[in-house]
Scaffold this active site. Sequence first.
Site, short mmCIF file in Angstrom:
data_model
loop_
_atom_site.label_atom_id
_atom_site.label_comp_id
_atom_site.label_asym_id
_atom_site.label_seq_id
_atom_site.Cartn_x
_atom_site.Cartn_y
_atom_site.Cartn_z
N GLY A 223 14.04 -16.52 39.84
CA GLY A 223 13.20 -15.33 39.99
C GLY A 223 13.84 -14.23 40.83
N ALA A 224 15.15 -14.33 41.09
CA ALA A 224 15.80 -13.31 41.93
C ALA A 224 16.42 -12.21 41.08
CB ALA A 224 16.87 -13.97 42.79
N SER B 26 17.74 -17.71 33.59
CA SER B 26 17.34 -18.13 32.23
C SER B 26 18.48 -17.91 31.24
CB SER B 26 16.05 -17.43 31.78
OG SER B 26 16.22 -16.05 31.77
N GLU C 171 15.82 -16.52 24.19
CA GLU C 171 15.02 -15.85 25.24
C GLU C 171 13.83 -15.11 24.60
OE1 GLU C 171 16.39 -15.28 28.79
OE2 GLU C 171 14.41 -14.48 29.29
N ASP D 126 22.67 -9.87 29.74
CA ASP D 126 22.75 -11.09 30.56
C ASP D 126 23.47 -12.20 29.80
OD1 ASP D 126 21.14 -9.50 32.06
OD2 ASP D 126 19.31 -10.66 31.76
C1 GLA Z 1 16.92 -7.74 32.54
C2 GLA Z 1 17.18 -7.94 31.04
C3 GLA Z 1 18.49 -7.27 30.62
C4 GLA Z 1 18.54 -5.81 31.09
C5 GLA Z 1 18.18 -5.70 32.57
C6 GLA Z 1 18.06 -4.27 33.04
O1 GLA Z 1 17.90 -8.42 33.27
O2 GLA Z 1 17.23 -9.32 30.73
O3 GLA Z 1 18.64 -7.36 29.21
O4 GLA Z 1 17.71 -5.01 30.30
O5 GLA Z 1 16.95 -6.36 32.86
O6 GLA Z 1 19.30 -3.63 33.01
#
Ligand code: GLA
Length: 388
Positions: free
Chosen positions: A126-127, A132, A164, A175
């Site tokens: 959650g940080a 995930s 996801e 991510d």
């Molecule tokens: C979350 C989402 C990413 C991106 C960021 C904001 O981490 O998972 O896909 O949109 O927010 O940059």
Amino acid sequence: MNRNKLLQFASRQFESIYGKKPTCAAYAPGRVNIIGEHTDYNGGLVMPCAIDYGTVVVGTFNSDNVFRFRSYNIPYAQEELDLSTPITRYENSWTNYLRGVIKVFLAKGITLRGMDIFVYGDIPHGAGLSSSASLEVSFAAFINGVFDLNFTQSDLALIAQRAEHFAGCNCGIMDQMVSSCAKEGNLLKLDCETLNIEYIPFLADLDIMIINSAVKHDLVEGEYNQRRKECENAAKIMNLKNLSKASLDDLAKNKDKLSAQEFKRARHVITENARCLATVKALKEGDFASLATTLRASHNSLRDDYEVSIEEIDFLVDTICKFGSGKAAARITGGGFGGCVVALVQKGYAEQLHREVIEAYKEKYGIDAEVYFTKAANGAQYLPITKL
Ligand code: GLA
């Protein structure tokens, strides 16, 4: 904990739960985004790196047609997935990420057989450091390796992103791409429309420091999807495929047709893409002053135009910026509404900055902020255990 320690620990736990040794493993890291925030789902540029924290998946085949999942992070939570029945999402279950990965592989026509699985990670939950994505990518790399499927690292990221979405968050691709494709010592400059990657060497005289505000708002997912929608509306009104195709001129011409909020969201995306390019230039020229100015401008834009910052995060960024020009650069990182600040600190100053930030934050909010140091790390890897 480093990757090998995570693996050794996970292997021992696996053996004590299942009474046999795991035969294969995979690892995927979390990420910190240096710049390019909320641009990925707008077809824009991002520039994250993988961190020294991640998730391992270990496992071996069983004689049933069932995947069994256990995790050290959620003790006693064993869940199963029967490969002969349709895969559905469970309410509030961490295994949705793994179910999602299996569902995507099956949808590609791939035949899987049952396995016993154990998962262990050290990314603070959650940080906003993508625990995930690291779980999904690690499991996708695991399945890819075990079943000898030969998907590329980018394919694995796309599979993980679909997982996801299956689990309920309509995220962009940043991510999963960085967790899968990152290269040690480099930032990953990613064009989120073409998925074209350029590796940008990170400066050796900077430390990456991540400060966890320990504040998390409940609204995160709703607000995230709302921002996405506002951006999509703005692009539609301007007759563009996405906001990364827009210039500030286009925006000015369309000002009357956009709501005040759509205008601000679009301005953030357009200027953030430009800041991403400015950061590449600053890194290539070793120009720390420009780097610091650009990161600060990104923070201000996320605070004022995108409205995803919070008071505590603003305080952390202000405190770091006050520490001394030329010594540290900082901004909010990740989706926002709490989570972490990323700071790039000139070598030799990190310890002092660490102390000062922790003290100031504690005094102002009574909260103990956690600080993590990391290097720009490698992306996901499949590891047959016999090679460890
Ligand atoms: C979350 C989402 C990413 C991106 C960021 C904001 O981490 O998972 O896909 O949109 O927010 O940059």
